[in-house]
Design a protein around this motif. Structure first.
Motif, mmCIF file in Angstrom:
data_model
loop_
_atom_site.group_PDB
_atom_site.id
_atom_site.type_symbol
_atom_site.label_atom_id
_atom_site.label_comp_id
_atom_site.label_asym_id
_atom_site.label_seq_id
_atom_site.Cartn_x
_atom_site.Cartn_y
_atom_site.Cartn_z
ATOM 1 N N VAL A 1 -6.165 24.467 60.043
ATOM 2 C CA VAL A 1 -7.204 24.266 59.214
ATOM 3 C C VAL A 1 -7.577 25.827 58.953
ATOM 4 O O VAL A 1 -7.645 26.973 59.793
ATOM 5 N N PRO A 2 -7.393 26.169 57.816
ATOM 6 C CA PRO A 2 -6.795 25.210 56.653
ATOM 7 C C PRO A 2 -5.378 25.059 56.322
ATOM 8 O O PRO A 2 -4.960 24.450 55.389
ATOM 9 N N LEU A 3 -4.413 25.905 57.065
ATOM 10 C CA LEU A 3 -3.025 25.928 56.690
ATOM 11 C C LEU A 3 -2.176 25.880 58.127
ATOM 12 O O LEU A 3 -2.928 26.093 59.201
ATOM 13 N N ASN A 4 -1.167 25.432 57.826
ATOM 14 C CA ASN A 4 -0.063 25.153 59.268
ATOM 15 C C ASN A 4 0.183 26.227 59.746
ATOM 16 O O ASN A 4 0.090 26.931 60.952
ATOM 17 N N HIS A 5 0.903 27.180 58.771
ATOM 18 C CA HIS A 5 1.505 28.446 59.460
ATOM 19 C C HIS A 5 2.059 29.070 57.968
ATOM 20 O O HIS A 5 2.219 28.663 57.115
ATOM 21 N N VAL A 6 2.242 30.524 58.121
ATOM 22 C CA VAL A 6 2.876 31.504 57.299
ATOM 23 C C VAL A 6 4.118 31.870 57.891
ATOM 24 O O VAL A 6 4.339 32.281 58.833
ATOM 25 N N GLY A 7 5.127 31.649 56.788
ATOM 26 C CA GLY A 7 6.327 31.999 57.147
ATOM 27 C C GLY A 7 6.821 33.321 56.682
ATOM 28 O O GLY A 7 6.663 33.884 55.587
ATOM 29 N N LEU A 8 7.586 33.926 57.782
ATOM 30 C CA LEU A 8 8.206 35.788 57.443
ATOM 31 C C LEU A 8 9.679 35.723 57.665
ATOM 32 O O LEU A 8 10.000 35.330 58.749
ATOM 33 N N LEU A 9 10.059 36.218 56.860
ATOM 34 C CA LEU A 9 11.739 36.187 56.821
ATOM 35 C C LEU A 9 11.963 37.759 57.309
ATOM 36 O O LEU A 9 11.470 38.622 56.637
ATOM 37 N N VAL A 10 12.792 37.814 58.376
ATOM 38 C CA VAL A 10 13.433 39.187 58.969
ATOM 39 C C VAL A 10 14.808 39.241 59.047
ATOM 40 O O VAL A 10 15.347 38.209 59.070
ATOM 41 N N ASP A 11 15.463 40.368 59.287
ATOM 42 C CA ASP A 11 16.691 40.487 59.240
ATOM 43 C C ASP A 11 17.446 40.828 60.540
ATOM 44 O O ASP A 11 18.465 40.635 60.946
ATOM 45 N N ASP A 12 16.368 40.683 61.607
ATOM 46 C CA ASP A 12 16.763 40.918 62.804
ATOM 47 C C ASP A 12 15.657 40.184 64.012
ATOM 48 O O ASP A 12 14.583 40.796 64.091
ATOM 49 N N LEU A 13 15.974 39.013 64.001
ATOM 50 C CA LEU A 13 15.141 38.161 64.900
ATOM 51 C C LEU A 13 14.322 38.570 66.200
ATOM 52 O O LEU A 13 13.545 38.716 66.655
ATOM 53 N N ASP A 14 15.650 39.183 67.151
ATOM 54 C CA ASP A 14 15.288 39.745 68.472
ATOM 55 C C ASP A 14 14.346 40.942 68.217
ATOM 56 O O ASP A 14 13.231 41.094 69.048
ATOM 57 N N ALA A 15 14.676 42.030 67.205
ATOM 58 C CA ALA A 15 13.646 43.028 67.317
ATOM 59 C C ALA A 15 12.500 42.732 66.843
ATOM 60 O O ALA A 15 11.445 42.946 67.376
ATOM 61 N N ALA A 16 12.275 41.602 65.795
ATOM 62 C CA ALA A 16 10.912 40.934 65.460
ATOM 63 C C ALA A 16 10.022 40.528 66.759
ATOM 64 O O ALA A 16 9.208 40.778 66.856
ATOM 65 N N GLU A 17 10.974 39.787 67.411
ATOM 66 C CA GLU A 17 10.222 39.234 68.591
ATOM 67 C C GLU A 17 9.597 40.112 69.793
ATOM 68 O O GLU A 17 8.637 40.079 70.336
ATOM 69 N N ALA A 18 10.508 41.223 69.817
ATOM 70 C CA ALA A 18 10.212 42.352 70.562
ATOM 71 C C ALA A 18 8.762 42.998 69.970
ATOM 72 O O ALA A 18 7.734 43.281 70.833
ATOM 73 N N ILE A 19 8.687 43.388 68.719
ATOM 74 C CA ILE A 19 7.387 43.828 68.292
ATOM 75 C C ILE A 19 6.174 42.943 68.273
ATOM 76 O O ILE A 19 5.205 43.481 68.692
ATOM 77 N N VAL A 20 6.431 41.704 68.134
ATOM 78 C CA VAL A 20 5.218 40.631 68.553
ATOM 79 C C VAL A 20 4.873 40.928 69.923
ATOM 80 O O VAL A 20 3.678 40.942 70.116
ATOM 81 N N ALA A 21 5.771 40.732 70.613
ATOM 82 C CA ALA A 21 5.526 41.003 72.160
ATOM 83 C C ALA A 21 4.705 42.259 72.630
ATOM 84 O O ALA A 21 3.593 42.423 73.145
ATOM 85 N N GLU A 22 5.379 43.350 72.052
ATOM 86 C CA GLU A 22 4.607 44.692 72.213
ATOM 87 C C GLU A 22 3.070 44.715 71.815
ATOM 88 O O GLU A 22 2.399 45.542 72.293
ATOM 89 N N HIS A 23 2.775 43.855 70.927
ATOM 90 C CA HIS A 23 1.407 43.917 70.246
ATOM 91 C C HIS A 23 0.409 42.875 71.212
ATOM 92 O O HIS A 23 -0.591 42.595 70.607
ATOM 93 N N GLY A 24 1.128 42.546 72.231
ATOM 94 C CA GLY A 24 0.489 41.465 73.228
ATOM 95 C C GLY A 24 0.390 40.075 72.550
ATOM 96 O O GLY A 24 -0.658 39.428 73.182
ATOM 97 N N LEU A 25 1.100 39.613 71.684
ATOM 98 C CA LEU A 25 1.067 38.064 71.438
ATOM 99 C C LEU A 25 2.392 37.583 71.994
ATOM 100 O O LEU A 25 3.395 38.056 72.238
#
Length: 123
Positions: free
Chosen positions: A69-93
């Motif tokens: 409501v009103p959209l399902n998700h926003v897709g983001l393309l990264v070149d390093d998925l593991d580094a991206a996941e670490a950043i998301v976790a560092e932000h408490g998400l």
């Protein structure tokens, strides 16, 4: 036939500074613009030279929208998925729903306002 790409998406959040910082770190983006919105409120544009998120807020922004409501998700393309996941976790998400299928590996997370993002890497 015309060819195109997504130029921007406009999302409403409760704390645009916090959201802008996340996407700058997650995607290597920079602040392109900030200022008052034409219809009231405040917006920060964070992106690169061709694509950006318009991160909007106003006095009525409450967050916590239900998924889809009103959209399902926003897709983001990264070149390093593991580094991206670490950043998301560092932000408490909390990253979840990790998967590996064509065309790439991915995970999902909800931001502080209940907006779902899919982070995918083709590497």
């Amino acid at each position: 036939m015309p060819k195109g790409q997504l130029e921007h998406a406009n999302i409403t959040v409760t704390d645009p500074e916090r959201s802008a910082k996340l996407f700058e770190q997650l995607l290597g983006w920079h602040e392109r613009w900030r200022g008052p919105s034409q219809l009231g409120g405040w917006t920060i544009h964070v992106g690169d030279e061709t694509t950006y998120l318009a991160i909007y807020t106003n006095e009525n922004a409450r967050g916590g929208f239900a998924k889809g409501v009103p959209l399902n998700h926003v897709g983001l393309l990264v070149d390093d998925l593991d580094a991206a996941e670490a950043i998301v976790a560092e932000h408490g998400l909390e990253p979840f729903n990790h998967a590996d299928y064509e065309p790439g590996r991915r995970f999902y997370f909800f931001d502080w306002d209940g907006i779902e993002f899919e982070v995918v890497s083709y590497e």
